[in-house]
Design an enzyme around this catalytic site. Structure first.
Site, short mmCIF file in Angstrom:
data_model
loop_
_atom_site.label_atom_id
_atom_site.label_comp_id
_atom_site.label_asym_id
_atom_site.label_seq_id
_atom_site.Cartn_x
_atom_site.Cartn_y
_atom_site.Cartn_z
N LYS A 166 32.69 47.91 32.04
CA LYS A 166 33.92 47.13 32.19
C LYS A 166 34.44 46.71 30.83
O LYS A 166 33.67 46.43 29.91
CB LYS A 166 33.64 45.86 33.03
N TYR A 205 40.82 43.63 34.07
CA TYR A 205 39.77 44.46 33.49
C TYR A 205 39.83 45.90 33.96
O TYR A 205 40.38 46.21 35.01
CB TYR A 205 38.38 43.88 33.74
N HIS A 208 28.11 40.00 39.53
CA HIS A 208 28.23 41.22 40.32
C HIS A 208 27.97 42.48 39.50
O HIS A 208 28.16 42.50 38.29
CB HIS A 208 29.66 41.32 40.89
N ASP A 224 28.67 34.51 47.04
CA ASP A 224 28.07 34.27 45.71
C ASP A 224 27.13 33.07 45.70
O ASP A 224 26.31 32.94 44.81
CB ASP A 224 29.17 34.11 44.65
C1 LIG Z 1 35.85 44.24 43.06
C2 LIG Z 1 36.79 44.77 44.11
C3 LIG Z 1 37.05 44.06 45.26
N1 LIG Z 1 37.92 44.58 46.19
C4 LIG Z 1 38.20 43.77 47.38
C5 LIG Z 1 36.97 43.40 48.19
C6 LIG Z 1 37.34 42.06 48.78
O1 LIG Z 1 38.05 42.25 49.99
C7 LIG Z 1 38.31 41.45 47.75
C8 LIG Z 1 37.66 40.40 46.86
O2 LIG Z 1 36.46 40.97 46.35
P1 LIG Z 1 35.42 40.04 45.63
O3 LIG Z 1 35.31 38.73 46.32
O4 LIG Z 1 34.16 40.85 45.43
O5 LIG Z 1 36.16 39.82 44.22
P2 LIG Z 1 35.45 39.20 42.91
O6 LIG Z 1 34.55 38.08 43.27
O7 LIG Z 1 36.53 38.96 41.93
O8 LIG Z 1 34.55 40.40 42.40
C9 LIG Z 1 34.53 40.79 41.03
O9 LIG Z 1 33.81 39.78 40.37
C10 LIG Z 1 33.21 40.06 39.13
C11 LIG Z 1 33.89 39.23 38.08
C12 LIG Z 1 33.12 41.46 38.72
O10 LIG Z 1 32.76 41.77 37.58
C13 LIG Z 1 33.38 42.55 39.68
O11 LIG Z 1 34.31 43.45 39.11
C14 LIG Z 1 33.88 42.14 41.01
O12 LIG Z 1 32.75 42.13 41.86
O13 LIG Z 1 38.76 42.55 46.94
C15 LIG Z 1 38.55 45.79 46.02
O14 LIG Z 1 39.32 46.24 46.89
N2 LIG Z 1 38.29 46.51 44.88
C16 LIG Z 1 37.43 46.05 43.91
O15 LIG Z 1 37.24 46.75 42.89
#
Ligand SMILES: Cc1cn([C@H]2C[C@H](O)[C@@H](COP(=O)(O)OP(=O)(O)O[C@H]3O[C@H](C)C(=O)[C@H](O)[C@H]3O)O2)c(=O)[nH]c1=O
Length: 190
Positions: A72, A132, A62, A170
């Site tokens: 980050k 992070y 991402h 993803d």
């Molecule tokens: C990233 C983020 C997500 N969210 C909410 C959005 C979704 O409802 C939920 C899960 O989000 P997501 O599936 O995108 O989470 P990850 O897959 O852990 O995403 C992260 O994965 C990789 C490791 C990364 O480096 C990024 O920081 C980030 O994209 O959290 C938020 O409210 N704030 C945020 O900053």
């Protein structure tokens, strides 16, 4: 805090000094002054994130587009992950190259990832708590992804594909030749 350069200029491993005693341990996990001195740039982290994932979970790859591009500083509080960053800055000498490193609650290593990189990790332990800092706020509209197993990247995630657990999002991210790239020449920190 010990800073170590990696194969990709700008991507830096940070290792805190850990002070153990009969009670347990203490470590400074971030010092703005020392950090800025080493990276040679001001840094204003504005948001802390935390996620917990089970064995084989792969989150990524991402990134956020400008003006919400994020650098980050990532670490693992419990467990072990393979952390992966991919240079997606058009014109960069290391464009499309990746760096990977094991981060764990044990080794307390942290990775600094500048803006212009796609980031992800896979959990190698039973579970991992991932924490992070980012220097720009979350913006869903500017959030983008890169396919974790794009053949053009050749990332070794260390686990067989059948062990991997990804979000629906993803599983179908675009490949490097399809994504909107950063420009290496433009100042992403303006
Ligand atoms: C990233 C983020 C997500 N969210 C909410 C959005 C979704 O409802 C939920 C899960 O989000 P997501 O599936 O995108 O989470 P990850 O897959 O852990 O995403 C992260 O994965 C990789 C490791 C990364 O480096 C990024 O920081 C980030 O994209 O959290 C938020 O409210 N704030 C945020 O900053």
């Amino acid at each position: 805090m010990k800073f170590t350069k990696t194969s990709i200029p700008g991507v830096i491993v940070c290792e805190p000094s850990v002070f153990g005693d009969e009670r347990g341990y203490f470590a400074e996990t971030f010092r703005k002054d020392k950090f800025e001195e080493f990276i040679g740039r001001k840094i204003d982290f504005c948001q802390d994130n935390e996620s917990k994932s089970g064995f084989g979970v792969l989150r990524g790859l991402h990134y956020q587009l400008p003006p919400f591009a994020q650098s980050k500083l990532v670490r693992v509080i419990e467990g072990k992950v393979l952390d992966v960053v991919v240079d997606i800055r058009k014109g960069s000498p290391t464009f499309s190259k990746y760096e990977s490193i094991e981060l764990s609650g044990e080794n307390k290593k942290m990775l600094y990832i500048p803006r212009g990189f796609a980031h992800g990790f896979v959990v190698l332990s039973d579970y991992a708590i991932f924490s992070y800092k980012v220097d720009n706020y979350y913006s869903q509209e500017h959030e983008r992804g890169l396919l974790y197993n794009d053949p053009a990247l050749g990332i070794d995630w260390q686990l067989p594909i059948e062990k991997l657990q990804l979000s629906q999002k993803d599983k179908v991210q675009p490949t490097l030749d399809q994504i909107e790239l950063f420009n290496f020449s433009s100042d992403l920190y303006a």
